[in-house]
Design a protein around this motif. Structure first.
Motif, PDB file in Angstrom:
ATOM      1  N   TYR A  41       5.691   3.716  26.633  1.00  7.96           N
ATOM      2  CA  TYR A  41       7.038   3.310  27.050  1.00  7.96           C
ATOM      3  C   TYR A  41       6.938   2.398  28.263  1.00  7.96           C
ATOM      4  O   TYR A  41       6.249   2.721  29.236  1.00  7.96           O
ATOM      5  CB  TYR A  41       7.876   4.546  27.384  1.00  7.96           C
ATOM      6  CG  TYR A  41       9.294   4.261  27.807  1.00  7.96           C
ATOM      7  CD1 TYR A  41      10.286   4.008  26.860  1.00  7.96           C
ATOM      8  CD2 TYR A  41       9.647   4.252  29.154  1.00  7.96           C
ATOM      9  CE1 TYR A  41      11.592   3.760  27.251  1.00  7.96           C
ATOM     10  CE2 TYR A  41      10.959   4.009  29.560  1.00  7.96           C
ATOM     11  CZ  TYR A  41      11.924   3.755  28.593  1.00  7.96           C
ATOM     12  OH  TYR A  41      13.220   3.498  28.986  1.00  7.96           O
ATOM     13  N   LYS A  89      12.900   7.909  25.621  1.00  5.85           N
ATOM     14  CA  LYS A  89      13.827   6.913  25.063  1.00  5.85           C
ATOM     15  C   LYS A  89      14.917   6.612  26.074  1.00  5.85           C
ATOM     16  O   LYS A  89      15.532   7.544  26.639  1.00  5.85           O
ATOM     17  CB  LYS A  89      14.450   7.426  23.757  1.00  5.85           C
ATOM     18  CG  LYS A  89      15.373   6.410  23.089  1.00  5.85           C
ATOM     19  CD  LYS A  89      15.981   6.958  21.807  1.00  5.85           C
ATOM     20  CE  LYS A  89      16.916   5.926  21.172  1.00  5.85           C
ATOM     21  NZ  LYS A  89      17.557   6.446  19.936  1.00  5.85           N
ATOM     22  N   ASP A  90      15.158   5.332  26.312  1.00  6.43           N
ATOM     23  CA  ASP A  90      16.258   4.877  27.176  1.00  6.43           C
ATOM     24  C   ASP A  90      16.264   5.573  28.531  1.00  6.43           C
ATOM     25  O   ASP A  90      17.310   5.990  29.044  1.00  6.43           O
ATOM     26  CB  ASP A  90      17.612   5.103  26.479  1.00  6.43           C
ATOM     27  CG  ASP A  90      17.746   4.300  25.196  1.00  6.43           C
ATOM     28  OD1 ASP A  90      17.101   3.242  25.098  1.00  6.43           O
ATOM     29  OD2 ASP A  90      18.477   4.743  24.286  1.00  6.43           O
ATOM     30  N   ASP A 101      12.020   9.341  17.226  1.00  5.56           N
ATOM     31  CA  ASP A 101      13.311   8.664  17.254  1.00  5.56           C
ATOM     32  C   ASP A 101      13.945   8.679  15.856  1.00  5.56           C
ATOM     33  O   ASP A 101      13.261   8.529  14.838  1.00  5.56           O
ATOM     34  CB  ASP A 101      13.122   7.225  17.723  1.00  5.56           C
ATOM     35  CG  ASP A 101      14.443   6.565  18.064  1.00  5.56           C
ATOM     36  OD1 ASP A 101      15.421   7.281  18.344  1.00  5.56           O
ATOM     37  OD2 ASP A 101      14.497   5.321  18.053  1.00  5.56           O
TER      38      ASP A 101
END
Length: 498
Positions: free
Chosen positions: A158, A216-217, A284
């Protein structure tokens, strides 16, 4: 005044100074140069004049300015990336009754700390008529200081960083980019967190341990196996805001019968639960959700509970939708967004490891049969005297047949799908990692199985990448076009390049 500055007196002073210089030089040569290999090598290449200057510098530094030198040395040692012990136990750690051998791991869980990984091995292999290179990187901190606690590791890439978490909960990041991927050494650091609040201080590999890592995010998710009493066991999911200082995790998913926030206050009791059947994989999904797999510790997967399922967890509300059931121990999980297919792998009992496809996730809840249907057997099964309690055919009893199964088992772990970009293979392809296996099966040994499939997801070809080690995790990093995995036997991260 002038008579004291006569030529005779000046010569005497110069002679005394010369004697002191010669004495200092000999003393430095005899006693100091052996402690400075760098200065010696430099002197040999530059001549005696440089040697004199180098040794006099060392002599002055280690005699006249000895106190300053000692302070610098002390700071150098304390700033060494590998210096994490000795550590003084605090009252908080004492109260948790942590064994002395765990001080280093406790420190790294609760503190941000610099360290580094370095390349320890490079091998060339051939698979499906294509050449690949595997670089293995590791850190002395885990190999030497955390020998009993870092055998598991889960990975996620990431924001140009390779994040990792050990089975015990040591979280960190490695600087792995297009610029550094071919280096021999990689800067890394650990990230402090409150994960210790959700783990038993008397850590055991099969009791309370981390099962996966997902980001994620800007949100980091960690799954964990929990077993504190007969009413509280299974997989929990934790979430926190990603940062490099300290991550405060909170629980967003728990088994049905468990208290939502106070696992650490419950007492451990003796009860019949198979801790190894845990699931815990994350990936995801669609519609602002992530997928989470759970294991079936007490063979209740067919019931209306959280055991033996794959759930879709909403990233905002943390609500959950059941996607499939009838799983035993799904330790591999992948979602193909383009084809809307979930690929999973799970441990069977004595045999019966499965690779499964859910071709309509989000529609009807698919049932994969456990604990009614399996191509495995009960442990200690004797074919001459015992009757198999499992139905071998899945389809005949209304369950989904596996894409592929292994009897004997190979202890399947993570499963991923590869794009054509990785190795120029146009067909669909899957990599399946394993933790052990039977040497009697050509595709049942330790390593990674490479499946080539047609457009209908039917297997056309299987090949084994034999690595002689337990492969715990696999990820594909599109920006680097590499597969990254973790080999437990050498406690090393694998970087597979084509």
């Amino acid at each position: 005044m002038r008579k004291y500055l006569s030529k005779r007196n000046i010569l005497i002073i110069c002679a005394i100074l010369l004697i002191l210089v010669i004495f200092g030089y000999r003393h430095a040569s005899n006693n100091i140069t052996t402690h400075s290999a760098r200065s010696t090598a430099y002197a040999q290449s530059e001549g005696d004049d440089v040697s004199l200057k180098a040794n006099l510098k060392i002599f002055i530094k280690e005699t006249i300015f000895v106190f300053r030198n000692q302070e610098l040395l002390k700071q150098e040692i304390l700033n060494n990336p590998l210096f994490v012990v000795p550590l003084e136990p605090t009252q908080t750690l004492k109260s948790k009754n942590v064994d002395e051998q765990q001080w280093a791991s406790v420190y790294l869980k609760q503190n941000a700390h610099d360290l580094f990984f370095q390349k320890i091995e490079t091998t060339k292999i051939k698979l499906s008529n294509r050449d690949y290179q595997i670089d293995y990187i590791s850190t002395d901190t885990f190999i030497n200081k955390l020998d009993n606690y870092a055998s598991r590791m889960y990975l996620h890439y990431y924001d140009n960083q390779l994040f990792f978490i050990t089975g015990e909960g040591i979280l960190g990041s490695i600087d792995l980019t297009e610029q550094t991927i071919n280096d021999n050494q990689f800067n890394a650091y650990t990230i402090a967190s409150n994960l210790s609040e959700f783990t038993d201080p008397n850590y055991d590999d099969y009791d309370n341990n981390i099962r996966d890592l997902f980001i994620k995010d800007g949100t980091i998710y960690v799954s964990q196996n929990i077993a504190f009493n007969p009413e509280c066991y299974g997989t929990i999911l934790l979430a926190g805001t990603l940062n490099t200082q300290k991550i405060e995790f909170k629980q967003i998913f728990a088994p049905d019968a468990c208290d939502q926030n106070h696992f650490k206050n419950q007492e451990t009791k003796d009860f019949l639960i198979d801790y190894t059947i845990s699931g815990g994989r994350m990936v995801d999904y669609k519609d602002g959700k992530i997928l989470l797999s759970t294991g079936d510790s007490q063979q209740e997967a067919q019931g209306d509970n959280t055991h033996g399922k794959i759930f879709a967890i909403d990233e905002t509300t943390y609500s959950r939708d059941m996607i499939s059931t009838g799983h035993r121990n799904p330790q591999g999980l992948y979602y193909n967004k383009q084809d809307n297919i979930i690929i999973s792998s799970e441990h069977g009992p004595y045999g019966g490891d499965e690779v499964n496809l859910n071709k309509n996730p989000g529609g009807d809840i698919e049932n994969f049969g456990w604990p009614i249907a399996s191509y495995g057997f009960e442990y200690h099964y004797d074919p001459e005297t015992d009757e198999n309690i499992f139905k071998t055919s899945h389809q005949d009893y209304g369950f989904v047949e596996p894409l592929h199964y292994y009897t004997p088992s190979i202890a399947v772990s993570q499963i991923i799908q590869l794009p054509e970009k990785f190795n120029n293979i146009k067909q669909k392809q899957i990599l399946l990692a394993s933790l052990t296996g039977s040497a009697t099966l050509p595709l049942g040994r330790k390593g990674i199985t490479h499946f080539i499939l047609n457009n209908e997801y039917t297997i056309e070809e299987k090949n084994l990448l034999y690595l002689d080690g337990r492969i715990r995790d696999l990820i594909y990093v599109e920006t680097l076009n590499v597969v990254i995995g973790y080999r437990e036997s050498t406690k090393s991260i694998m970087i597979i390049k084509h």
